[in-house]
Motif scaffolding. Structure first.
Motif, PDB file in Angstrom:
ATOM      1  N   UNK A  95      37.666  47.302  45.715  1.00 35.90           N
ATOM      2  CA  UNK A  95      37.953  45.914  45.333  1.00 35.90           C
ATOM      3  C   UNK A  95      39.442  45.709  45.069  1.00 35.90           C
ATOM      4  N   UNK A  96      40.065  46.650  44.352  1.00 33.12           N
ATOM      5  CA  UNK A  96      41.484  46.517  44.049  1.00 33.12           C
ATOM      6  C   UNK A  96      42.311  46.476  45.338  1.00 33.12           C
ATOM      7  N   UNK A  97      41.947  47.338  46.267  1.00 35.94           N
ATOM      8  CA  UNK A  97      42.726  47.456  47.501  1.00 35.94           C
ATOM      9  C   UNK A  97      42.655  46.189  48.344  1.00 35.94           C
ATOM     10  N   UNK A  98      41.463  45.602  48.407  1.00 40.07           N
ATOM     11  CA  UNK A  98      41.285  44.411  49.250  1.00 40.07           C
ATOM     12  C   UNK A  98      41.437  43.101  48.469  1.00 40.07           C
ATOM     13  N   UNK A  99      41.552  43.191  47.150  1.00 38.64           N
ATOM     14  CA  UNK A  99      41.704  41.986  46.349  1.00 38.64           C
ATOM     15  C   UNK A  99      40.506  41.061  46.410  1.00 38.64           C
ATOM     16  N   UNK A 100      39.303  41.649  46.527  1.00 36.08           N
ATOM     17  CA  UNK A 100      38.095  40.839  46.592  1.00 36.08           C
ATOM     18  C   UNK A 100      36.941  41.580  45.924  1.00 36.08           C
ATOM     19  N   UNK A 101      35.976  40.798  45.452  1.00 35.42           N
ATOM     20  CA  UNK A 101      34.812  41.374  44.798  1.00 35.42           C
ATOM     21  C   UNK A 101      34.633  40.804  43.408  1.00 35.42           C
ATOM     22  N   UNK A 102      33.431  40.906  42.841  1.00 33.56           N
ATOM     23  CA  UNK A 102      33.158  40.303  41.532  1.00 33.56           C
ATOM     24  C   UNK A 102      33.952  40.926  40.405  1.00 33.56           C
ATOM     25  N   UNK A 103      34.299  42.202  40.565  1.00 34.11           N
ATOM     26  CA  UNK A 103      35.047  42.894  39.519  1.00 34.11           C
ATOM     27  C   UNK A 103      36.442  42.299  39.346  1.00 34.11           C
ATOM     28  N   UNK A 104      37.215  42.200  40.435  1.00 38.81           N
ATOM     29  CA  UNK A 104      38.585  41.683  40.321  1.00 38.81           C
ATOM     30  C   UNK A 104      38.581  40.191  39.997  1.00 38.81           C
ATOM     31  N   UNK A 105      37.570  39.467  40.463  1.00 42.15           N
ATOM     32  CA  UNK A 105      37.504  38.037  40.162  1.00 42.15           C
ATOM     33  C   UNK A 105      37.204  37.807  38.682  1.00 42.15           C
ATOM     34  N   UNK A 106      36.250  38.562  38.129  1.00 47.62           N
ATOM     35  CA  UNK A 106      35.905  38.396  36.722  1.00 47.62           C
ATOM     36  C   UNK A 106      37.007  38.910  35.805  1.00 47.62           C
ATOM     37  N   UNK A 107      37.779  39.891  36.271  1.00 45.42           N
ATOM     38  CA  UNK A 107      38.847  40.459  35.449  1.00 45.42           C
ATOM     39  C   UNK A 107      40.069  39.559  35.360  1.00 45.42           C
ATOM     40  N   UNK A 108      40.181  38.577  36.229  1.00 40.80           N
ATOM     41  CA  UNK A 108      41.300  37.633  36.150  1.00 40.80           C
ATOM     42  C   UNK A 108      41.029  36.618  35.040  1.00 40.80           C
ATOM     43  N   UNK A 109      42.050  36.264  34.245  1.00 40.39           N
ATOM     44  CA  UNK A 109      41.835  35.336  33.141  1.00 40.39           C
ATOM     45  C   UNK A 109      41.228  33.998  33.563  1.00 40.39           C
ATOM     46  N   UNK A 110      41.545  33.538  34.770  1.00 42.31           N
ATOM     47  CA  UNK A 110      41.020  32.256  35.235  1.00 42.31           C
ATOM     48  C   UNK A 110      39.823  32.438  36.165  1.00 42.31           C
ATOM     49  N   UNK A 111      39.258  33.634  36.206  1.00 41.12           N
ATOM     50  CA  UNK A 111      38.121  33.896  37.084  1.00 41.12           C
ATOM     51  C   UNK A 111      36.797  33.538  36.425  1.00 41.12           C
ATOM     52  N   UNK A 112      35.694  33.746  37.150  1.00 44.21           N
ATOM     53  CA  UNK A 112      34.371  33.409  36.611  1.00 44.21           C
ATOM     54  C   UNK A 112      33.949  34.384  35.528  1.00 44.21           C
ATOM     55  N   UNK A 113      33.120  33.918  34.590  1.00 43.78           N
ATOM     56  CA  UNK A 113      32.622  34.805  33.544  1.00 43.78           C
ATOM     57  C   UNK A 113      31.672  35.840  34.115  1.00 43.78           C
TER      58      UNK A 113
END
Length: 268
Positions: A95-113
């Motif tokens: 996920x980190x390498x491709x910048x996609x996935x629920x993990x990186x999205x949820x870890x962003x302050x403005x991402x989904x809970x």
């Protein structure tokens, strides 16, 4: 709205894939109360808290085959400090390498809970992470946001759960993950506050010790040379500059070895 956009909208508003809300949390309350007591009684270190949380996730969420924690650095980079199996680190790094996935999205302050997929290999939102995860034999993924610090720069993270079983995570699993993430966020905030307080106390103690040892060194010079406190401090300050040694270190050396050492008289 496209199928992908519709799915994304439902996820951001905490709806499941069928458009229904997750079921209310039920009999897990006692287990999480016990986890709360354990977290509060444990040594308040970040690593210790994270290990407790991933262990609780494995115990409380059915079909949780892998669990990991993602934390976001101040510069925006992600890392995995704790995981239950090295393959979890592999999937996180995908996920980190491709910048996609629920993990990186949820870890962003403005991402989904919450971010999840019941068949990640066919999920159109993550064309690289999804097939890569399925190729490792994991087909369901669930991530919930961690917010251990509400102050800028609002460092954040995610609790990540992987399952080999398609359709593994129902409403109860999502509720459990949300409760765990809440516990983890509070415990992390507590442990970081304790660490900050201990660091501040250490700095204060060092300052007091430095002041005391400087006072001792001044007293030695005053007695030895018959000078005033201000003059003794000037001697220490000048010697510190000439020798390129910290004033407190110089004073400590003089205080502990005053029978062996003397300082030069500063020129006027």
């Amino acid at each position: 709205m496209s199928v992908e956009e519709d799915e994304w909208a439902r996820e951001r508003s905490w709806f499941g894939a069928d458009g229904t809300r997750p079921a209310e949390a039920g009999p897990l309350a006692r287990q999480f109360a016990e986890l709360t007591r354990t977290l509060l009684d444990a040594t308040p270190t970040v690593g210790g808290v994270l290990k407790l949380v991933v262990g609780a996730a494995v115990e409380s969420i059915p079909d949780a085959d892998l669990v990991s924690i993602t934390l976001r650095d101040p510069d925006g980079r992600f890392h995995t400090p704790v995981e239950t199996d090295p393959i979890a680190l592999t999937l996180d790094e995908l996920q980190y390498r491709h910048g996609e996935g629920p993990c990186v999205e949820s870890a962003c302050p403005d991402g989904p809970a919450i971010g999840w997929s019941q068949d990640v290999g066919r999920d159109p939102r993550w064309p690289s992470f999804g097939p890569g995860t399925a190729a490792h034999g994991f087909h369901s993924v669930l991530a919930t946001a961690l917010i251990p610090d509400a102050r800028p720069p609002r460092l954040s993270g995610a609790l990540n759960i992987y399952s080999r079983k398609p359709g593994a995570f129902d409403g109860a699993a999502i509720d459990a993950a949300l409760l765990l993430a809440t516990h983890a966020s509070l415990a992390l905030a507590h442990s970081e506050a304790v660490a900050a307080a201990e660091l501040e106390a250490t700095h204060l103690r060092q300052a007091v010790e430095s002041r005391d040892v400087i006072g001792q060194a001044k007293g030695i010079l005053m007695q030895r040379r018959g000078i005033t406190a201000d003059e003794a401090f000037d001697v220490l300050r000048k010697a510190s500059q000439d020798l390129n040694v910290k004033l407190a270190d110089l004073a400590r050396t003089l205080a502990t070895r005053h029978t062996e050492l003397d300082l030069p008289v500063p020129e006027h």
